[in-house]
Design a protein around this motif. Structure first.
Motif, PDB file in Angstrom:
ATOM      1  N   TYR A  61       0.785  -1.259  -0.044  1.00  0.00           N
ATOM      2  CA  TYR A  61      -0.158   0.034  -0.054  1.00  0.00           C
ATOM      3  C   TYR A  61       0.951   1.237  -0.109  1.00  0.00           C
ATOM      4  CZ  TYR A  61      -3.126  -3.394   1.619  1.00  0.00           C
ATOM      5  OH  TYR A  61      -4.058  -4.709   1.638  1.00  0.00           O
ATOM      6  N   ILE A  62       0.669   2.168  -0.709  1.00  0.00           N
ATOM      7  CA  ILE A  62       1.138   3.523  -0.975  1.00  0.00           C
ATOM      8  C   ILE A  62       0.432   4.542  -0.218  1.00  0.00           C
ATOM      9  CG2 ILE A  62       2.345   5.134  -2.251  1.00  0.00           C
ATOM     10  CD1 ILE A  62       3.737   2.201  -2.655  1.00  0.00           C
ATOM     11  N   LEU A  63       1.107   5.088   0.718  1.00  0.00           N
ATOM     12  CA  LEU A  63       0.176   6.273   1.436  1.00  0.00           C
ATOM     13  C   LEU A  63       1.169   7.358   1.563  1.00  0.00           C
ATOM     14  CD1 LEU A  63      -2.598   7.242   2.867  1.00  0.00           C
ATOM     15  CD2 LEU A  63      -1.301   6.073   4.743  1.00  0.00           C
ATOM     16  N   VAL A  64       1.100   8.332   0.687  1.00  0.00           N
ATOM     17  CA  VAL A  64       2.073   9.718   0.676  1.00  0.00           C
ATOM     18  C   VAL A  64       1.091  10.882   0.948  1.00  0.00           C
ATOM     19  CG1 VAL A  64       3.869   8.254  -0.620  1.00  0.00           C
ATOM     20  CG2 VAL A  64       1.864   9.429  -1.909  1.00  0.00           C
ATOM     21  N   ASP A  65       1.730  11.722   1.093  1.00  0.00           N
ATOM     22  CA  ASP A  65       1.276  13.334   1.402  1.00  0.00           C
ATOM     23  C   ASP A  65       0.495  13.571  -0.054  1.00  0.00           C
ATOM     24  OD1 ASP A  65       2.498  13.155   3.759  1.00  0.00           O
ATOM     25  OD2 ASP A  65       4.148  14.797   3.359  1.00  0.00           O
TER      26      ASP A  65
ATOM     27  N   ARG B  27      -7.012  15.807   0.174  1.00  0.00           N
ATOM     28  CA  ARG B  27      -6.147  17.061   0.131  1.00  0.00           C
ATOM     29  C   ARG B  27      -6.188  18.170   1.010  1.00  0.00           C
ATOM     30  NH1 ARG B  27      -3.264  16.959  -3.989  1.00  0.00           N
ATOM     31  NH2 ARG B  27      -3.667  15.572  -5.994  1.00  0.00           N
ATOM     32  N   VAL B  28      -7.332  18.398   1.817  1.00  0.00           N
ATOM     33  CA  VAL B  28      -7.496  19.302   2.636  1.00  0.00           C
ATOM     34  C   VAL B  28      -6.307  19.088   3.534  1.00  0.00           C
ATOM     35  CG1 VAL B  28      -8.812  20.005   4.826  1.00  0.00           C
ATOM     36  CG2 VAL B  28      -9.764  19.450   2.376  1.00  0.00           C
ATOM     37  N   TYR B  29      -5.940  18.019   3.932  1.00  0.00           N
ATOM     38  CA  TYR B  29      -4.883  17.668   5.148  1.00  0.00           C
ATOM     39  C   TYR B  29      -3.373  17.826   4.688  1.00  0.00           C
ATOM     40  CZ  TYR B  29      -9.241  15.892   7.034  1.00  0.00           C
ATOM     41  OH  TYR B  29     -10.450  16.085   7.650  1.00  0.00           O
ATOM     42  N   LYS B  30      -3.233  17.619   3.485  1.00  0.00           N
ATOM     43  CA  LYS B  30      -2.139  17.907   2.787  1.00  0.00           C
ATOM     44  C   LYS B  30      -0.988  16.748   3.061  1.00  0.00           C
ATOM     45  CE  LYS B  30      -1.883  22.464   1.381  1.00  0.00           C
ATOM     46  NZ  LYS B  30      -2.913  23.141   1.761  1.00  0.00           N
ATOM     47  N   GLU B  31      -0.677  16.505   4.535  1.00  0.00           N
ATOM     48  CA  GLU B  31       0.214  15.618   4.951  1.00  0.00           C
ATOM     49  C   GLU B  31      -0.357  14.427   6.061  1.00  0.00           C
ATOM     50  OE1 GLU B  31       3.129  17.800   7.062  1.00  0.00           O
ATOM     51  OE2 GLU B  31       3.880  18.944   5.520  1.00  0.00           O
ATOM     52  N   VAL B  32       0.174  13.291   5.509  1.00  0.00           N
ATOM     53  CA  VAL B  32      -0.067  12.034   6.317  1.00  0.00           C
ATOM     54  C   VAL B  32      -0.125  12.306   7.786  1.00  0.00           C
ATOM     55  CG1 VAL B  32       0.222   9.585   7.051  1.00  0.00           C
ATOM     56  CG2 VAL B  32       0.179  10.353   4.679  1.00  0.00           C
ATOM     57  N   ALA B  33       0.961  13.038   8.395  1.00  0.00           N
ATOM     58  CA  ALA B  33       1.300  12.959   9.615  1.00  0.00           C
ATOM     59  C   ALA B  33       0.278  13.954  10.263  1.00  0.00           C
ATOM     60  CB  ALA B  33       2.815  13.527   9.791  1.00  0.00           C
TER      61      ALA B  33
ATOM     62  N   TYR C  66      -6.508  11.473  13.033  1.00  0.00           N
ATOM     63  CA  TYR C  66      -6.602   9.971  13.111  1.00  0.00           C
ATOM     64  C   TYR C  66      -7.659   9.363  12.649  1.00  0.00           C
ATOM     65  CZ  TYR C  66      -2.581  10.162  16.484  1.00  0.00           C
ATOM     66  OH  TYR C  66      -1.311  10.197  16.995  1.00  0.00           O
ATOM     67  N   ARG C  67      -8.747   9.821  12.746  1.00  0.00           N
ATOM     68  CA  ARG C  67     -10.126   9.438  12.310  1.00  0.00           C
ATOM     69  C   ARG C  67     -10.242   9.147  10.644  1.00  0.00           C
ATOM     70  NH1 ARG C  67     -15.191  12.212  14.453  1.00  0.00           N
ATOM     71  NH2 ARG C  67     -14.147  13.827  13.207  1.00  0.00           N
ATOM     72  N   HIS C  68      -9.581  10.221  10.020  1.00  0.00           N
ATOM     73  CA  HIS C  68      -9.515  10.217   8.576  1.00  0.00           C
ATOM     74  C   HIS C  68      -8.495   9.116   8.136  1.00  0.00           C
ATOM     75  CE1 HIS C  68      -9.592  11.311   4.540  1.00  0.00           C
ATOM     76  NE2 HIS C  68      -8.136  11.562   4.485  1.00  0.00           N
ATOM     77  N   LEU C  69      -7.201   8.942   8.839  1.00  0.00           N
ATOM     78  CA  LEU C  69      -6.404   7.746   8.458  1.00  0.00           C
ATOM     79  C   LEU C  69      -6.872   6.518   8.714  1.00  0.00           C
ATOM     80  CD1 LEU C  69      -3.091   9.420   9.607  1.00  0.00           C
ATOM     81  CD2 LEU C  69      -3.672   9.251   7.414  1.00  0.00           C
ATOM     82  N   ALA C  70      -7.562   6.543   9.775  1.00  0.00           N
ATOM     83  CA  ALA C  70      -8.203   5.100  10.226  1.00  0.00           C
ATOM     84  C   ALA C  70      -9.012   4.439   9.270  1.00  0.00           C
ATOM     85  CB  ALA C  70      -8.604   5.000  11.628  1.00  0.00           C
ATOM     86  N   SER C  71     -10.158   5.423   8.594  1.00  0.00           N
ATOM     87  CA  SER C  71     -11.079   5.275   7.764  1.00  0.00           C
ATOM     88  C   SER C  71     -10.553   4.959   6.355  1.00  0.00           C
ATOM     89  CB  SER C  71     -12.088   6.311   7.547  1.00  0.00           C
ATOM     90  OG  SER C  71     -11.778   7.500   6.990  1.00  0.00           O
ATOM     91  N   VAL C  72      -9.477   5.734   6.067  1.00  0.00           N
ATOM     92  CA  VAL C  72      -8.572   5.128   4.749  1.00  0.00           C
ATOM     93  C   VAL C  72      -8.101   3.888   4.571  1.00  0.00           C
ATOM     94  CG1 VAL C  72      -6.385   5.906   3.381  1.00  0.00           C
ATOM     95  CG2 VAL C  72      -8.035   7.705   4.082  1.00  0.00           C
ATOM     96  N   LEU C  73      -7.294   3.708   5.916  1.00  0.00           N
ATOM     97  CA  LEU C  73      -6.735   2.229   6.068  1.00  0.00           C
ATOM     98  C   LEU C  73      -7.897   1.188   6.234  1.00  0.00           C
ATOM     99  CD1 LEU C  73      -4.060   3.477   8.635  1.00  0.00           C
ATOM    100  CD2 LEU C  73      -3.678   2.576   6.623  1.00  0.00           C
TER     101      LEU C  73
ATOM    102  N   GLN D 168     -13.055   7.166  16.006  1.00  0.00           N
ATOM    103  CA  GLN D 168     -13.752   8.403  16.572  1.00  0.00           C
ATOM    104  C   GLN D 168     -12.941   9.416  17.154  1.00  0.00           C
ATOM    105  OE1 GLN D 168     -14.421   5.309  18.306  1.00  0.00           O
ATOM    106  NE2 GLN D 168     -16.082   4.641  16.949  1.00  0.00           N
ATOM    107  N   LYS D 169     -11.719   9.307  17.293  1.00  0.00           N
ATOM    108  CA  LYS D 169     -10.658  10.050  17.546  1.00  0.00           C
ATOM    109  C   LYS D 169     -10.313  11.205  16.731  1.00  0.00           C
ATOM    110  CE  LYS D 169      -6.187   9.929  20.137  1.00  0.00           C
ATOM    111  NZ  LYS D 169      -5.239   9.277  20.498  1.00  0.00           N
ATOM    112  N   ASP D 170     -10.160  12.373  17.055  1.00  0.00           N
ATOM    113  CA  ASP D 170      -9.775  13.695  16.141  1.00  0.00           C
ATOM    114  C   ASP D 170      -8.349  13.934  16.506  1.00  0.00           C
ATOM    115  OD1 ASP D 170     -12.194  14.068  15.115  1.00  0.00           O
ATOM    116  OD2 ASP D 170     -12.770  15.047  16.738  1.00  0.00           O
ATOM    117  N   GLY D 171      -7.805  14.714  15.775  1.00  0.00           N
ATOM    118  CA  GLY D 171      -6.427  15.145  16.015  1.00  0.00           C
ATOM    119  C   GLY D 171      -5.381  14.380  15.348  1.00  0.00           C
TER     120      GLY D 171
END
Length: 116
Positions: A53-57, A83-89, A93-100, A113-116
């Protein structure tokens, strides 16, 4: 122990954040932004037979790296952050968790459920 799934990210902070979220044995490889052809060839060889899996900015550097992987590792699955977030880092958390999770990678439930 050899992992069956590998996630390729750009930076150490990306790897750290993804590692927190994922709830299964996954190898997380960091390219440190760019990757030379010899390093890329070694990497491709070592990933043979794995789900990659490729997960880049979502920026110019990330897109350049993604295009390189599309060319050199066409069987890899590409994951995209908004694109709103620009960077993975810096993505929530909630967005990354749903992508994964959307890629059938098990995540710790609290990150959905977690933000930030």
């Amino acid at each position: 122990m050899r992992m069956e799934k590998t996630i390729i990210v750009e930076g150490a902070s990306d790897r750290k954040k993804i590692k927190e979220i994922v709830n299964e044995p996954v190898d997380i490889i960091c390219t440190n932004g760019t990757i030379g052809l010899s390093r890329l060839d070694e990497l491709i060889e070592s990933l043979y037979g794995q789900d990659v899996y490729i997960l880049v900015d979502a920026d110019r550097a990330g897109e350049k790296l993604r295009k390189q992987f599309i060319r050199e590792l066409p069987e890899a699955r590409h994951l995209y952050i908004d694109r709103v977030y620009k960077e993975v880092a810096t993505a929530p958390y909630r967005h990354l968790a749903s992508v994964l999770l959307g890629a059938n990678i098990d995540v710790h439930g609290e990150f959905l459920q977690k933000d930030g």
